[in-house]
Write a protein that holds these residues in place. Structure first.
Motif: not given
Length: 143
Positions: A53-61, A63-64, A41-43
């Motif tokens: 940040l929640g999606l990054a924590a929830r899904y293994r692949n 990133r931000l 996810v850009a920016h």
């Protein structure tokens, strides 16, 4: 793309112009249907930092990337909340935050992006991870 494991960079946030396909909701729907999809996810998803940040924590692949985040330019319009620094640090150390630049189409010198990350004061280990190790992992290269 999910089966191939090829990372996809997406401008998923509602900035600069909100629409029916922007914001955390639509990409969350894609991820629910394809949980193995490798997304950057850009920016940092600005200005919807919490949700991305929640999606990054929830899904293994998921990133931000740090493109524009924390720079004077971004902080003037979409400041990163100080309360999110601890989860940002944890995600960076977990390989979920990668350096982004949008070079050469950025409205500040490239070095300012790096300085902006350093002034977060999240530590040298975090900086090494974000500026080097995490990107290497996205590309599937050994450390």
């Amino acid at each position: 793309m999910a089966e191939a494991g090829i990372p996809v960079v997406v401008h998923a946030s509602s900035m600069p112009v909100p629409g029916r396909c922007t914001g955390p909701g639509p990409i969350a729907g894609v991820l629910a249907a394809h949980p193995a999809l490798a997304v950057v996810v850009a920016h940092l998803g600005m200005p919807e930092y919490d949700e991305f940040l929640g999606l990054a924590a929830r899904y293994r692949n998921v990133r931000l990337d740090t493109t524009m985040a924390f720079t004077d330019f971004a902080e003037a319009t979409a400041p990163f909340p100080a309360r999110l620094r601890p989860p940002l640090r944890d995600l960076g150390l977990a390989g979920k935050v990668v350096l982004g630049s949008d070079l050469p189409t950025i409205p500040y010198p490239y070095a300012h992006q790096l300085h902006s990350l350093e002034r977060l004061d999240l530590g040298d280990e975090w900086l090494r991870a974000v500026c080097w190790h995490n990107g290497i992992q996205v590309l599937g290269e050994p450390l």
